[in-house]
Design a protein around this motif. Structure first.
Motif, mmCIF file in Angstrom:
data_model
loop_
_atom_site.group_PDB
_atom_site.id
_atom_site.type_symbol
_atom_site.label_atom_id
_atom_site.label_comp_id
_atom_site.label_asym_id
_atom_site.label_seq_id
_atom_site.Cartn_x
_atom_site.Cartn_y
_atom_site.Cartn_z
ATOM 1 N N GLY A 209 0.807 -1.213 0.000
ATOM 2 C CA GLY A 209 0.000 0.000 0.000
ATOM 3 C C GLY A 209 0.840 1.263 0.000
ATOM 4 N N GLY A 210 2.077 1.162 0.499
ATOM 5 C CA GLY A 210 2.929 2.333 0.639
ATOM 6 C C GLY A 210 3.841 2.644 -0.532
ATOM 7 N N ILE A 211 4.069 1.669 -1.425
ATOM 8 C CA ILE A 211 4.986 1.940 -2.538
ATOM 9 C C ILE A 211 4.312 2.718 -3.663
ATOM 10 C CG2 ILE A 211 6.478 -0.046 -2.086
ATOM 11 C CD1 ILE A 211 5.034 -1.571 -4.279
ATOM 12 N N GLY A 212 2.989 2.741 -3.664
ATOM 13 C CA GLY A 212 2.281 3.513 -4.689
ATOM 14 C C GLY A 212 1.753 2.646 -5.812
ATOM 15 N N PHE A 213 0.645 3.073 -6.379
ATOM 16 C CA PHE A 213 -0.029 2.282 -7.410
ATOM 17 C C PHE A 213 0.731 2.276 -8.739
ATOM 18 C CE2 PHE A 213 -3.479 3.768 -4.566
ATOM 19 C CZ PHE A 213 -3.831 2.523 -4.067
ATOM 20 N N ALA A 279 6.151 -0.318 10.057
ATOM 21 C CA ALA A 279 4.984 0.455 10.518
ATOM 22 C C ALA A 279 5.123 1.960 10.310
ATOM 23 C CB ALA A 279 4.696 0.140 11.983
ATOM 24 N N PRO A 280 6.280 2.569 10.549
ATOM 25 C CA PRO A 280 6.414 4.020 10.305
ATOM 26 C C PRO A 280 6.338 4.414 8.834
ATOM 27 C CG PRO A 280 8.080 3.283 11.865
ATOM 28 C CD PRO A 280 7.440 2.062 11.298
ATOM 29 N N ARG A 281 6.202 3.440 7.928
ATOM 30 C CA ARG A 281 5.995 3.752 6.514
ATOM 31 C C ARG A 281 4.619 4.362 6.328
ATOM 32 N NH1 ARG A 281 9.909 4.566 5.449
ATOM 33 N NH2 ARG A 281 9.580 4.467 3.238
ATOM 34 N N THR A 282 4.016 4.837 7.407
ATOM 35 C CA THR A 282 2.707 5.506 7.517
ATOM 36 C C THR A 282 1.574 4.533 7.794
ATOM 37 O OG1 THR A 282 1.819 5.555 5.256
ATOM 38 C CG2 THR A 282 3.504 7.186 5.793
ATOM 39 N N ALA A 283 1.864 3.391 8.419
ATOM 40 C CA ALA A 283 0.815 2.409 8.684
ATOM 41 C C ALA A 283 0.191 2.566 10.063
ATOM 42 C CB ALA A 283 1.356 1.004 8.519
ATOM 43 N N GLY A 284 0.960 2.421 11.136
ATOM 44 C CA GLY A 284 0.406 2.690 12.451
ATOM 45 C C GLY A 284 0.276 1.557 13.442
ATOM 46 N N PRO A 285 0.127 0.276 13.015
ATOM 47 C CA PRO A 285 0.014 -0.780 14.027
ATOM 48 C C PRO A 285 1.366 -1.021 14.700
ATOM 49 C CG PRO A 285 0.170 -1.763 11.863
ATOM 50 C CD PRO A 285 0.083 -0.268 11.649
ATOM 51 N N ASN A 286 1.351 -1.638 15.851
ATOM 52 C CA ASN A 286 2.604 -1.942 16.538
ATOM 53 C C ASN A 286 2.485 -3.263 17.272
ATOM 54 O OD1 ASN A 286 0.886 0.119 18.177
ATOM 55 N ND2 ASN A 286 2.035 -0.986 19.748
ATOM 56 N N SER A 313 0.487 6.752 -3.308
ATOM 57 C CA SER A 313 0.143 5.620 -2.455
ATOM 58 C C SER A 313 -0.911 6.038 -1.447
ATOM 59 C CB SER A 313 1.397 5.121 -1.718
ATOM 60 O OG SER A 313 1.786 6.068 -0.722
ATOM 61 N N THR A 314 -1.203 5.136 -0.508
ATOM 62 C CA THR A 314 -2.159 5.445 0.549
ATOM 63 C C THR A 314 -1.474 6.099 1.741
ATOM 64 O OG1 THR A 314 -1.870 3.218 1.450
ATOM 65 C CG2 THR A 314 -3.676 3.547 -0.101
ATOM 66 N N GLY A 315 -0.153 6.285 1.655
ATOM 67 C CA GLY A 315 0.606 6.807 2.780
ATOM 68 C C GLY A 315 0.905 8.290 2.686
ATOM 69 N N GLY A 316 1.527 8.822 3.756
ATOM 70 C CA GLY A 316 1.855 10.240 3.825
ATOM 71 C C GLY A 316 3.347 10.470 3.958
ATOM 72 N N GLY A 317 3.724 11.562 4.652
ATOM 73 C CA GLY A 317 5.129 11.933 4.795
ATOM 74 C C GLY A 317 5.607 12.740 3.600
ATOM 75 N N ILE A 318 6.896 13.087 3.616
ATOM 76 C CA ILE A 318 7.447 13.845 2.481
ATOM 77 C C ILE A 318 7.691 12.944 1.287
ATOM 78 C CG2 ILE A 318 8.479 15.605 3.967
ATOM 79 C CD1 ILE A 318 11.218 14.233 3.396
ATOM 80 N N LYS A 319 7.655 11.635 1.493
ATOM 81 C CA LYS A 319 7.774 10.597 0.472
ATOM 82 C C LYS A 319 9.234 10.183 0.233
ATOM 83 C CE LYS A 319 3.301 10.567 -0.434
ATOM 84 N NZ LYS A 319 2.777 11.619 0.415
ATOM 85 N N THR A 320 9.399 8.915 -0.116
ATOM 86 C CA THR A 320 10.727 8.334 -0.339
ATOM 87 C C THR A 320 11.461 9.007 -1.499
ATOM 88 O OG1 THR A 320 9.656 6.644 -1.708
ATOM 89 C CG2 THR A 320 10.126 6.063 0.579
ATOM 90 N N THR A 321 10.710 9.398 -2.535
ATOM 91 C CA THR A 321 11.355 10.035 -3.690
ATOM 92 C C THR A 321 11.920 11.396 -3.315
ATOM 93 O OG1 THR A 321 9.144 10.794 -4.327
ATOM 94 C CG2 THR A 321 10.012 8.865 -5.463
ATOM 95 N N THR A 322 11.197 12.145 -2.503
ATOM 96 C CA THR A 322 11.677 13.452 -2.039
ATOM 97 C C THR A 322 12.954 13.284 -1.236
ATOM 98 O OG1 THR A 322 9.420 14.313 -1.942
ATOM 99 C CG2 THR A 322 11.093 15.500 -0.694
ATOM 100 N N SER A 390 3.500 11.816 13.559
ATOM 101 C CA SER A 390 2.623 10.691 13.227
ATOM 102 C C SER A 390 1.356 11.183 12.535
ATOM 103 C CB SER A 390 2.265 9.921 14.495
ATOM 104 O OG SER A 390 1.427 8.828 14.208
ATOM 105 N N ALA A 391 0.827 12.308 13.002
ATOM 106 C CA ALA A 391 -0.380 12.881 12.392
ATOM 107 C C ALA A 391 -0.083 13.417 11.001
ATOM 108 C CB ALA A 391 -0.929 13.998 13.274
ATOM 109 N N PHE A 392 1.006 14.167 10.859
ATOM 110 C CA PHE A 392 1.354 14.737 9.554
ATOM 111 C C PHE A 392 1.614 13.651 8.519
ATOM 112 C CE2 PHE A 392 5.100 15.369 6.846
ATOM 113 C CZ PHE A 392 4.526 16.197 5.877
ATOM 114 N N ALA A 393 2.354 12.621 8.927
ATOM 115 C CA ALA A 393 2.714 11.553 7.994
ATOM 116 C C ALA A 393 1.616 10.504 7.869
ATOM 117 C CB ALA A 393 4.023 10.896 8.435
ATOM 118 N N THR A 394 0.471 10.748 8.494
ATOM 119 C CA THR A 394 -0.678 9.829 8.512
ATOM 120 C C THR A 394 -0.245 8.413 8.896
ATOM 121 O OG1 THR A 394 -0.613 9.223 6.145
ATOM 122 C CG2 THR A 394 -1.839 11.200 6.740
#
Length: 450
Positions: A209-213, A279-286, A313-322, A390-394
């Motif tokens: 879900g985090g690598i993008g469609f 999990a910090p790839r913007t998922a949230g479970p631990n 993708s379904t994730g947030g953050g500044i993104k891996t490409t950035t 955590s909120a910003f990066a969803t």
């Protein structure tokens, strides 16, 4: 007629902002209904709004425990918001239009282009079809595996419900879970820290879900094309690097911490290290108590969360490409080169400027919200910074601050999740006045740096 005209004249970023806001408020309204609450009493609107925002923005931060506070109706509302927010309301609208053989207009294609952060509208409808097919297929496969595994613990009917629910939540990088009870709320996946099946499926869903469609489409067509785009190469290489490096650092820092990895056997330590890195790839479970981690690990997770997932993708953050572009720019400057080159491709200057702009806007947002919350919330600075990032990066990971937030804190974190899901640049474009073409350029000046 005038209202229709005004909506039609809105820019794609403005349509995205309005669409997500409408979904959030509708979801909040549904969650305040008495039969959405396990007690039969209406949940306070601010708590419902926070939950709806977190679900629609696929974050996972919660002020009340999802599994014990909401009824099945409330839980279905939440998971529907997660699916809608993860795939995007424009994706679902486009799917319905395709089903009813309705023509996709240019305006709608432009909104989809903005939603998926694509460079052009070429092939955007074809991408939407792939997004829906891939997403539902992956979620279905994961739901079956989860159901089989949890049937041994929960019984078939509950396992089926939990399997479908958590497959959607994990793939959309939402981080919501139903394992909390009245006596033990907010437990997440801590009961499955040593369970390979649950850990592996959850991690696979989060990564996919985090690598993008766009990357997923590239991988599915690799057998035919035998090549990957530059974007896919950057995403896959950086995602793999961050996961492995993150797991190694968490393993080292937490190896002797009896409150986290110390109580697990070697296999459990490795598994939990990788899970807390993914999990910090913007998922949230631990699977371990985040609040019990050493401060070095917590701060490192803040960095992982800030980087986040990948574009489209379904994730947030500044993104891996950035992040990759920023690292490449530093290396290029140190080596005294002029062009930033990645995988033998030279990057255009507008890509570099956009990466810098996105990073600075994100830093400004996180720092500002952290400073504001540090004056209204009774918590340590690291705990507040962790929650804000955590909120910003969803992401949805928490050190336990969210349930204790003041009303002001809940509103501010909700706005941060909203900004993080849409992206600082999209939000800035939506709020800025109509651009006018510059009629002249100023002379070039020089400033000493360093």
């Amino acid at each position: 007629m005038s209202k229709k005209l005004s909506i039609w004249q809105m820019t794609p970023p403005q349509i995205l902002v309005l669409g997500f806001a409408v979904i959030i408020f509708v979801g909040a309204g549904l969650l305040t209904l008495p039969f959405a609450s396990a007690t039969g009493k209406s949940i306070p609107f601010i708590d419902a709004l926070f939950t709806a925002t977190s679900a629609t923005c696929v974050t996972g931060l919660v002020v009340v425990d999802t599994g014990s506070v909401y009824t099945m109706f409330g839980q279905i509302v939440i998971v529907s918001l997660i699916q809608l927010g993860g795939l995007g309301f424009m994706t679902m609208a486009t799917l319905l239009a395709i089903m009813f053989r309705k023509k996709i207009t240019l305006k709608e294609r432009l909104v989809l282009q903005e939603a998926f952060n694509q460079g052009s509208i070429e092939g955007i409808v074809r991408l939407i079809r792939k997004v829906v097919i891939y997403s539902l297929s992956i979620e279905a496969i994961a739901a079956v595996i989860f159901t089989i595994r949890w049937s041994f613990d929960l019984g078939f009917s509950k396992a089926l419900y939990f399997g479908i629910w958590h497959a959607i939540s994990m793939f959309n990088n939402a981080g919501f879970d139903l394992f909390g009870t009245v006596d033990a709320p907010f437990v997440s996946f801590t009961g499955y820290a040593n369970d390979f099946v649950v850990n592996f499926v959850a991690m696979a869903l989060i990564v996919l879900g985090g690598i993008g469609f766009v990357v997923m489409a590239d991988l599915m067509e690799f057998r035919k094309t035998r090549k990957l785009s530059l974007h896919s190469k950057v995403v896959l290489s950086m995602t793999g690097t961050l996961i492995v490096a993150g797991a190694l650092i968490i393993f080292i820092f937490e190896y002797t911490n009896n409150r986290t990895l110390g109580s697990l056997d070697l296999g459990g330590k490795i598994l939990a290290s990788f899970f807390q890195s993914v999990a910090p790839r913007t998922a949230g479970p631990n699977t371990v108590d985040i609040g019990a981690l050493r401060q070095a690990s917590q701060f490192f997770i803040v960095i992982l969360m800030f980087i986040g997932a990948s574009p489209g993708s379904t994730g947030g953050g500044i993104k891996t490409t950035t992040f990759t572009i920023l690292i490449a720019a530093i290396v290029t400057m140190i080596r005294g080169k002029e062009d930033i080159v990645i995988f033998r491709y030279r990057l255009a200057k507008d890509r570099i400027l956009k990466a810098i702009t996105l990073t600075m806007l994100a830093l400004f947002l996180v720092i500002t919200v952290t400073m504001l919350l540090s004056t209204t919330e009774s918590a340590q600075l690291l705990k507040i910074l962790f929650e804000v990032t955590s909120a910003f990066a969803t992401v949805g990971l928490t050190m336990g601050l969210t349930p204790d937030l003041t009303t002001f804190g809940k509103i501010l974190i909700s706005l941060t999740m909203f900004a993080g899901r849409l992206g600082p640049i999209t939000l800035a474009y939506a709020l800025q006045p109509k651009q006018e073409k510059e009629l002249y350029r100023y002379p070039e000046g020089k400033i000493t740096i360093g």
